[in-house]
Design a protein around this motif. Structure first.
Motif, PDB file in Angstrom:
ATOM      1  N   PRO A  87       0.939  -1.231  -0.081  1.00 13.54           N
ATOM      2  CA  PRO A  87       0.002   0.017   0.022  1.00 13.54           C
ATOM      3  C   PRO A  87       0.732   1.205   0.006  1.00 13.54           C
ATOM      4  O   PRO A  87       0.318   2.334  -0.618  1.00 13.54           O
ATOM      5  CB  PRO A  87      -0.951  -0.082   1.265  1.00 13.54           C
ATOM      6  CG  PRO A  87      -1.084  -1.675   1.609  1.00 13.54           C
ATOM      7  CD  PRO A  87       0.375  -2.335   0.849  1.00 13.54           C
ATOM      8  N   THR A  90       1.762   3.059  -3.203  1.00 17.80           N
ATOM      9  CA  THR A  90       0.635   3.944  -3.708  1.00 17.80           C
ATOM     10  C   THR A  90       1.156   5.613  -4.196  1.00 17.80           C
ATOM     11  O   THR A  90       1.649   6.019  -3.209  1.00 17.80           O
ATOM     12  CB  THR A  90      -0.701   4.183  -3.084  1.00 17.80           C
ATOM     13  OG1 THR A  90      -1.125   2.775  -2.925  1.00 17.80           O
ATOM     14  CG2 THR A  90      -1.660   5.003  -3.769  1.00 17.80           C
ATOM     15  N   THR A 112      -2.262   2.612  -7.589  1.00 18.66           N
ATOM     16  CA  THR A 112      -2.740   2.447  -6.478  1.00 18.66           C
ATOM     17  C   THR A 112      -2.887   0.742  -5.900  1.00 18.66           C
ATOM     18  O   THR A 112      -3.142   0.104  -6.573  1.00 18.66           O
ATOM     19  CB  THR A 112      -4.508   2.834  -6.471  1.00 18.66           C
ATOM     20  OG1 THR A 112      -4.211   4.230  -6.819  1.00 18.66           O
ATOM     21  CG2 THR A 112      -5.002   2.844  -5.145  1.00 18.66           C
ATOM     22  N   SER A 114      -4.086  -1.594  -3.205  1.00 20.35           N
ATOM     23  CA  SER A 114      -5.193  -1.500  -2.191  1.00 20.35           C
ATOM     24  C   SER A 114      -6.010  -2.833  -2.369  1.00 20.35           C
ATOM     25  O   SER A 114      -6.196  -3.161  -3.398  1.00 20.35           O
ATOM     26  CB  SER A 114      -6.115  -0.297  -2.146  1.00 20.35           C
ATOM     27  OG  SER A 114      -7.279  -0.434  -1.292  1.00 20.35           O
TER      28      SER A 114
END
Length: 115
Positions: A87, A90, A112, A114
């Protein structure tokens, strides 16, 4: 000089993405290329660099062993293979080059990570 990134997107933690940066307007094989990234609220940081001929690469400690920078001088393209994404990876990823004292940036590609 034009640098155009592609390949960003949404990926789950542990996944992989490959970014590409297509270059034009200069003799690509004569210049080192770099990838930078900028996360929300943070400064832009260097991720990886590759020399003009592709023989030497350098990485930020945070991505060593997970990311690989490479280039294809016949295609005027530099790549960033990103594995084991986290994460904290990102960010908007930018490719960059310099000619003399002038710095050139691409428009950026959003990555991104996630679940």
């Amino acid at each position: 000089v034009q640098l155009v990134e592609s390949g960003g997107g949404l990926v789950q933690p542990g996944g992989s993405l490959r970014l590409s940066c297509a270059a034009s307007g200069f003799t690509f094989s004569n210049y080192a290329m770099s990838w930078y990234r900028q996360a929300p609220g943070k400064e832009r940081e260097l991720v990886a660099t590759v020399t003009a001929a592709g023989g030497t690469t350098n990485y930020a400690d945070s991505v060593k062993g997970r990311f690989t920078i490479s280039r294809d001088n016949a295609k005027n393209t530099v790549y960033l293979q990103m594995n084991s994404l986290k994460p904290e990876d990102t960010a908007v990823y930018y490719c960059r080059t310099m000619r003399g004292f002038k710095v050139y940036w691409g428009q950026g590609a959003q990555v991104t990570v996630s679940s």
